[in-house]
Enzyme design. Structure first.
Site, PDB file in Angstrom:
ATOM      1  N   SER A 135      44.707  30.428   3.403  1.00  0.00           N
ATOM      2  CA  SER A 135      44.146  29.184   3.915  1.00  0.00           C
ATOM      3  C   SER A 135      43.046  28.729   2.979  1.00  0.00           C
ATOM      4  CB  SER A 135      43.563  29.417   5.321  1.00  0.00           C
ATOM      5  OG  SER A 135      42.752  28.339   5.740  1.00  0.00           O
ATOM      6  N   TYR A 148      39.117  34.477  12.053  1.00  0.00           N
ATOM      7  CA  TYR A 148      40.256  33.915  11.328  1.00  0.00           C
ATOM      8  C   TYR A 148      39.942  33.795   9.842  1.00  0.00           C
ATOM      9  CZ  TYR A 148      43.886  30.610   9.900  1.00  0.00           C
ATOM     10  OH  TYR A 148      44.932  30.005   9.252  1.00  0.00           O
TER      11      TYR A 148
END
Length: 240
Positions: A135, A148
């Site tokens: 990400s 996360y």
């Protein structure tokens, strides 16, 4: 890397970026094996011509289920796409430690387990690839998603290290870094989101061109800012 004729194992391949990646790989002539948790989505993928394995990757049995079902099949491309988020914001509520553990397992532990198990057979192929979907948040975290972000940063570091280890073998190691994409994971979040099919298109293109890093969409801008000033990139991203 030529996609046609390859056998691909794609985790989290029944929705979002994973589903779109599976469709595009299949359209290019690959045999795609997808994994997921939802029985109805798995059935739908099978009806569209995909092999599908049910596995919950947020716990150790998930990787075991995948590997047991695969048996000794040859794999050309492993795409660790599956991921999950977790609420972990002390400004909102006391975080749930068990939920954090599941997120860490799905996003970091399971990819490591699958890679460790499958590298020997990947190295037997004339040309193979490991694709880890991290990400933009692996570059600089946002304040509201520390667990996360930590898992994606951890997978980014792992990816860079094994790329060095596997240099000179037939196995390429690719990191794909999506921006905020319109998926179930980002439902309810405001701001501009990339369409999942366009994100998948850029990832598949990166695999075909053999790029070590595939910076998708606005992540290109984040990478440029981070290269110029890591402190500025962190300052900007922590606001989200």
């Amino acid at each position: 890397m030529e996609i046609s004729g390859r056998t691909v194992l794609l985790t989290g391949g029944t929705a979002g970026i994973g589903e779109q990646t599976a469709l595009q790989l299949k359209a290019k002539g690959a045999t795609v094996i997808v994994t997921g948790r939802n029985a109805e989505r798995l059935k739908a993928m099978r009806e569209r011509g995909f092999e599908a394995i049910q596995a919950d990757l947020s716990m150790p049995t998930g990787a075991e289920d995948i590997l047991r079902t695969l048996g000794d099949r040859s794999i050309d491309i492993l795409i660790n796409n599956a991921g999950q988020g977790v609420d972990h914001d002390f400004r909102e509520a006391q975080p749930d430690g068990d939920a954090a553990d599941h997120c860490i397992y799905a996003n970091l532990n399971t990819p490591i387990r699958l890679i460790a198990a499958l590298v020997p057979r990947l190295k037997q192929r004339p040309q193979a690839a490991i694709v880890n979907v991290t990400s933009g948040l692996a570059i600089a975290p946002r304040a509201g998603g520390p667990v996360y972000c930590a898992t994606k940063a951890g997978l980014r570091s792992y990816t860079q290290a094994i790329r060095a280890q596997l240099a000179g073998t037939s196995v390429s190691v690719i990191e794909a870094l999506p921006p905020v994409v319109e998926t179930a994971l980002t439902a309810g979040r405001g701001g501009k989101k990339m369409a999942a099919d366009e994100c998948a298109r850029q990832i598949v293109e990166g695999i075909e061109k053999g790029r070590a890093e595939v910076n998708v969409g606005l992540v290109k801008v984040l990478q440029a800012v981070h290269s110029a000033s890591p402190a500025l990139a962190r300052k900007v991203m922590l606001r989200f």
